[in-house]
Write an enzyme that holds these catalytic residues in place. Structure first.
Site, PDB file in Angstrom:
ATOM      1  N   CYS A 183       0.638  -1.161   0.254  1.00  0.00           N
ATOM      2  CA  CYS A 183       0.129   0.327   0.251  1.00  0.00           C
ATOM      3  C   CYS A 183       0.931   1.561   0.108  1.00  0.00           C
ATOM      4  O   CYS A 183       1.691   1.731  -1.069  1.00  0.00           O
ATOM      5  CB  CYS A 183      -0.990  -0.342   1.309  1.00  0.00           C
ATOM      6  SG  CYS A 183      -1.982   1.156   1.031  1.00  0.00           S
TER       7      CYS A 183
ATOM      8  N   HIS B 140      -3.919  -4.916  -0.086  1.00  0.00           N
ATOM      9  CA  HIS B 140      -3.449  -5.066   0.750  1.00  0.00           C
ATOM     10  C   HIS B 140      -3.496  -7.114   1.013  1.00  0.00           C
ATOM     11  O   HIS B 140      -4.241  -7.261   1.307  1.00  0.00           O
ATOM     12  CB  HIS B 140      -4.220  -5.235   2.315  1.00  0.00           C
ATOM     13  CG  HIS B 140      -3.678  -3.385   2.980  1.00  0.00           C
ATOM     14  ND1 HIS B 140      -2.930  -3.281   3.520  1.00  0.00           N
ATOM     15  CD2 HIS B 140      -4.346  -2.304   2.259  1.00  0.00           C
ATOM     16  CE1 HIS B 140      -2.867  -1.580   4.269  1.00  0.00           C
ATOM     17  NE2 HIS B 140      -4.655  -1.560   3.130  1.00  0.00           N
TER      18      HIS B 140
ATOM     19  N   GLU C  40      -2.616  -8.998   3.840  1.00  0.00           N
ATOM     20  CA  GLU C  40      -2.443  -9.409   4.651  1.00  0.00           C
ATOM     21  C   GLU C  40      -4.628  -9.310   5.101  1.00  0.00           C
ATOM     22  O   GLU C  40      -5.254  -9.752   5.663  1.00  0.00           O
ATOM     23  CB  GLU C  40      -1.653  -8.659   6.009  1.00  0.00           C
ATOM     24  CG  GLU C  40      -2.685  -7.170   5.815  1.00  0.00           C
ATOM     25  CD  GLU C  40      -2.647  -6.240   5.031  1.00  0.00           C
ATOM     26  OE1 GLU C  40      -2.054  -5.039   5.385  1.00  0.00           O
ATOM     27  OE2 GLU C  40      -1.321  -6.447   4.602  1.00  0.00           O
TER      28      GLU C  40
END
Length: 204
Positions: free
Chosen positions: A79, A181, A183
């Site tokens: 990001c 992202h 994650e």
């Protein structure tokens, strides 16, 4: 050991949890010595380009990151961490970035039906194959951003369609970037982190 670079840019806990899920030993650190001895580096980030670069300079991390990359340590920017890999950011003011990948970080154009920030799940459209893009074509990942990296197409690995084509994954040598992202992108995102760990020699 994989080092998640600590420069007070947020979202580090989620990144560390995701790495633990895929079985990668990782530590949050702003210690240049640990950065230079790491097997791989992740530069996460949520926030503004100028603030991020100021913090990296204040902590003496810009030189450490450059030295680590020059020595062949793989780096993944996530990001905001991907955006600062470029040469210049235009968020709020013109700010010099890390300059590890040629390009400029620009605001996403506002168009009817495409609110900014660009927030939500979008499919990846592969442009070239790298170790991190294996099996990713048409897979959906989670974005939250108002700026995009305007980089030469030679460095673009995957895009997402929004108000325009948005570079979603970029790389130069062993420096990789993910605008979304991983994650927060379910099994697809965990797969990307797994592949990065393999590039670092941390997983078979």
């Amino acid at each position: 050991m994989l080092i998640v670079i600590d420069y007070d840019a947020g979202n580090t806990a989620n990144v560390l949890r995701a790495l633990a899920k895929v079985g990668v030993a990782a530590e949050l650190s702003s210690d240049p010595e640990k950065i230079l001895s790491a097997k791989g580096l992740i530069l996460p980030g949520v926030g503004a380009f100028p603030t991020a670069m100021a913090e990296l300079h204040q902590r003496g991390l810009v030189a450490a990151i450059h030295e680590a990359v020059a020595s062949g340590i793989p780096l993944l920017g996530i990001c905001l961490g991907m955006q600062v890999l470029t040469e210049v950011g235009l968020e709020h003011q013109e700010t010099v970035g890390l300059g590890l990948i040629p390009g400029v970080c620009r605001p996403i154009p506002v168009q009817p039906g495409y609110p900014v920030p660009h927030m939500g799940w979008n499919k990846l459209e592969l442009q070239q194959e790298t170790p991190l893009t294996l099996g990713l074509n048409e897979e959906a990942v989670y974005f939250v951003h108002s700026y995009y990296t305007d980089v030469p197409e030679d460095y673009i690995d995957a895009t997402a369609s929004y108000s325009q084509s948005i570079p979603a994954m970029i790389h130069k040598d062993l420096v990789f970037g993910a605008q979304f992202h991983p994650e927060k992108s379910g099994t697809t995102g965990l797969g990307i982190l797994t592949q990065f760990a393999k590039v670092c020699g941390l997983l078979d």
